[in-house]
Design a protein around this motif. Sequence first.
Motif, PDB file in Angstrom:
ATOM      1  N   CYS A  75       8.359   5.752 -11.942  1.00 46.60           N
ATOM      2  CA  CYS A  75       9.733   5.597 -12.404  1.00 46.60           C
ATOM      3  C   CYS A  75      10.488   4.622 -11.498  1.00 46.60           C
ATOM      4  O   CYS A  75      10.452   4.735 -10.280  1.00 46.60           O
ATOM      5  CB  CYS A  75      10.435   6.954 -12.398  1.00 46.60           C
ATOM      6  SG  CYS A  75      12.175   6.858 -12.810  1.00 46.60           S
ATOM      7  N   CYS A  78      13.544   6.998  -9.723  1.00 45.17           N
ATOM      8  CA  CYS A  78      13.292   8.057  -8.739  1.00 45.17           C
ATOM      9  C   CYS A  78      11.940   7.898  -8.058  1.00 45.17           C
ATOM     10  O   CYS A  78      11.636   8.610  -7.109  1.00 45.17           O
ATOM     11  CB  CYS A  78      13.396   9.427  -9.400  1.00 45.17           C
ATOM     12  SG  CYS A  78      12.054   9.787 -10.539  1.00 45.17           S
ATOM     13  N   ARG A  80       9.000   8.727  -9.000  1.00 49.01           N
ATOM     14  CA  ARG A  80       7.940   9.665  -9.333  1.00 49.01           C
ATOM     15  C   ARG A  80       7.084   9.120 -10.475  1.00 49.01           C
ATOM     16  O   ARG A  80       7.518   8.261 -11.234  1.00 49.01           O
ATOM     17  CB  ARG A  80       8.541  11.019  -9.738  1.00 49.01           C
ATOM     18  CG  ARG A  80       9.181  11.748  -8.570  1.00 49.01           C
ATOM     19  CD  ARG A  80       9.854  13.024  -9.008  1.00 49.01           C
ATOM     20  NE  ARG A  80      10.942  12.764  -9.944  1.00 49.01           N
ATOM     21  CZ  ARG A  80      11.577  13.708 -10.622  1.00 49.01           C
ATOM     22  NH1 ARG A  80      11.231  14.960 -10.495  1.00 49.01           N
ATOM     23  NH2 ARG A  80      12.570  13.391 -11.426  1.00 49.01           N
ATOM     24  N   CYS A 107      11.279   7.695 -15.913  1.00 55.01           N
ATOM     25  CA  CYS A 107      10.636   8.958 -16.267  1.00 55.01           C
ATOM     26  C   CYS A 107      11.539   9.723 -17.251  1.00 55.01           C
ATOM     27  O   CYS A 107      12.723   9.423 -17.361  1.00 55.01           O
ATOM     28  CB  CYS A 107      10.383   9.776 -15.004  1.00 55.01           C
ATOM     29  SG  CYS A 107      11.864  10.501 -14.292  1.00 55.01           S
ATOM     30  N   CYS A 110      14.929  10.940 -15.742  1.00 55.77           N
ATOM     31  CA  CYS A 110      15.925   9.894 -15.484  1.00 55.77           C
ATOM     32  C   CYS A 110      16.449   9.325 -16.793  1.00 55.77           C
ATOM     33  O   CYS A 110      17.626   8.996 -16.901  1.00 55.77           O
ATOM     34  CB  CYS A 110      15.343   8.782 -14.612  1.00 55.77           C
ATOM     35  SG  CYS A 110      15.071   9.324 -12.912  1.00 55.77           S
TER      36      CYS A 110
HETATM   37 ZN   LIG Z   1      12.733   9.142 -12.675  1.00 58.51          ZN
END
Ligand SMILES: [Zn+2]
Length: 195
Positions: A75, A78, A80, A107, A110
């Motif tokens: 992502c 963030c 991840r 992601c 988000c």
């Molecule tokens: Zn994210």
Amino acid sequence: MSESGSDRQRNVVPHPRFGDQSVPSGYRVPFELIRACYCYDRPPVFPESAIPADISRQNFSVRPRYCYVDMLKGCRKCGRDFIFFAREQQYWYEELGFWVDADCVHCPECRRSNQHLRQRLKRFSHTMGRDAIGNEELATLVEDAVYLFEAGVLRNEQKLRRLKNLAATSIPESAARQAIEELVSKIESGRGTVL
Ligand SMILES: [Zn+2]
């Protein structure tokens, strides 16, 4: 392209519909075809998840996408990992009409919070543009203002102060009033540092 996303798959942000695991599709799409469809950014993919595409439904300028495959991505917001699922791509490019080059960079979490932010901003702008509003709407407006200011979307402190004064007069007992008072005093005490 790494041969398989399974090597790296852990702590994946779950998709509300598809979860956090790639599931084999049952189709056998040749790996060369997958590679040809994803030759630009070469993300780790799950070849066994590939499904054929209906290119007559796609919008593309040069290259259509002949198949979709679950891919593991990071992502951009963030950091991840998340899976951009083949079924999701099919929906984006065949139902929603997105260009096949449109990439998914956030992601699911988000994406959801961006969407939430946009909805609140829209409601805030709409209510601000009206001449008269009731107390309940004022409370919502003030809550939106606090949320948007903390998210860094709203930056006008004067507007925030006007809302604070309005809340003190019209909805003195509300949680919204308390929230905006706290925010304004936080801004004043930590000017240039905290926020
Ligand atoms: Zn994210």
